[in-house]
Design a protein around this motif. Sequence first.
Motif, mmCIF file in Angstrom:
data_model
loop_
_atom_site.group_PDB
_atom_site.id
_atom_site.type_symbol
_atom_site.label_atom_id
_atom_site.label_comp_id
_atom_site.label_asym_id
_atom_site.label_seq_id
_atom_site.Cartn_x
_atom_site.Cartn_y
_atom_site.Cartn_z
ATOM 1 N N UNK A 102 -8.445 34.755 28.803
ATOM 2 C CA UNK A 102 -7.776 34.351 30.037
ATOM 3 C C UNK A 102 -6.658 33.350 29.744
ATOM 4 N N UNK A 103 -6.926 32.409 28.829
ATOM 5 C CA UNK A 103 -5.922 31.428 28.448
ATOM 6 C C UNK A 103 -4.720 32.095 27.794
ATOM 7 N N UNK A 104 -4.965 33.049 26.892
ATOM 8 C CA UNK A 104 -3.881 33.766 26.227
ATOM 9 C C UNK A 104 -3.090 34.616 27.222
ATOM 10 N N UNK A 105 -3.748 35.251 28.160
ATOM 11 C CA UNK A 105 -3.057 36.029 29.183
ATOM 12 C C UNK A 105 -2.183 35.121 30.044
ATOM 13 N N UNK A 122 1.792 35.370 30.208
ATOM 14 C CA UNK A 122 2.465 35.528 31.496
ATOM 15 C C UNK A 122 3.558 34.464 31.653
ATOM 16 N N UNK A 123 3.239 33.219 31.250
ATOM 17 C CA UNK A 123 4.207 32.122 31.347
ATOM 18 C C UNK A 123 5.422 32.393 30.463
ATOM 19 N N UNK A 124 5.195 32.910 29.261
ATOM 20 C CA UNK A 124 6.316 33.263 28.379
ATOM 21 C C UNK A 124 7.167 34.355 29.012
ATOM 22 N N UNK A 125 6.555 35.309 29.638
ATOM 23 C CA UNK A 125 7.291 36.372 30.321
ATOM 24 C C UNK A 125 8.132 35.821 31.451
ATOM 25 N N UNK A 126 7.604 34.842 32.182
ATOM 26 C CA UNK A 126 8.363 34.220 33.265
ATOM 27 C C UNK A 126 9.575 33.502 32.692
ATOM 28 N N UNK A 127 9.378 32.759 31.607
ATOM 29 C CA UNK A 127 10.496 32.047 30.975
ATOM 30 C C UNK A 127 11.555 33.031 30.468
ATOM 31 N N UNK A 138 -15.209 33.705 24.623
ATOM 32 C CA UNK A 138 -14.183 34.644 24.251
ATOM 33 C C UNK A 138 -13.381 35.034 25.495
ATOM 34 N N UNK A 139 -14.086 35.215 26.611
ATOM 35 C CA UNK A 139 -13.415 35.596 27.839
ATOM 36 C C UNK A 139 -12.476 34.492 28.305
ATOM 37 N N UNK A 140 -12.862 33.256 28.145
ATOM 38 C CA UNK A 140 -12.025 32.124 28.526
ATOM 39 C C UNK A 140 -10.781 32.076 27.656
ATOM 40 N N UNK A 141 -10.969 32.336 26.376
ATOM 41 C CA UNK A 141 -9.834 32.347 25.449
ATOM 42 C C UNK A 141 -8.859 33.458 25.805
#
Length: 103
Positions: free
Chosen positions: A6-9, A13-18, A1-4
């Motif tokens: 981290x992946x979603x975060x 973050x990438x969407x925010x950069x775009x 769950x923690x890995x998921x």
Amino acid sequence: VETLQDLLLSQNHMLGVYEESARSEKARQQATLGLDLSDVLDEVQRQATREMLLELDDTWWALRAKLDDYLVAAKHQVAAFSQISDQLEEYTSKCSVGFSAMQ
């Protein structure tokens, strides 16, 4: 769950950069163009006026062609009436045209 998470975060973050990149690029383009809403509206109005004048010009020349055709036909009709009038005068007044020429 923690890995998921981290992946979603990371993806969030990438969407925010775009999104930030697109926003800054849009602001840069607007600053480069120097256009505001009134400039855009003026350009739209000029384009609409230009298109309307082109349509009017097309309509005018189509109408002009029909008018020219009418004037040519009217000229032929006047010439024919003038010729028959002259023949009728020759036949009735001067008796210099025979009846067969009148037909």
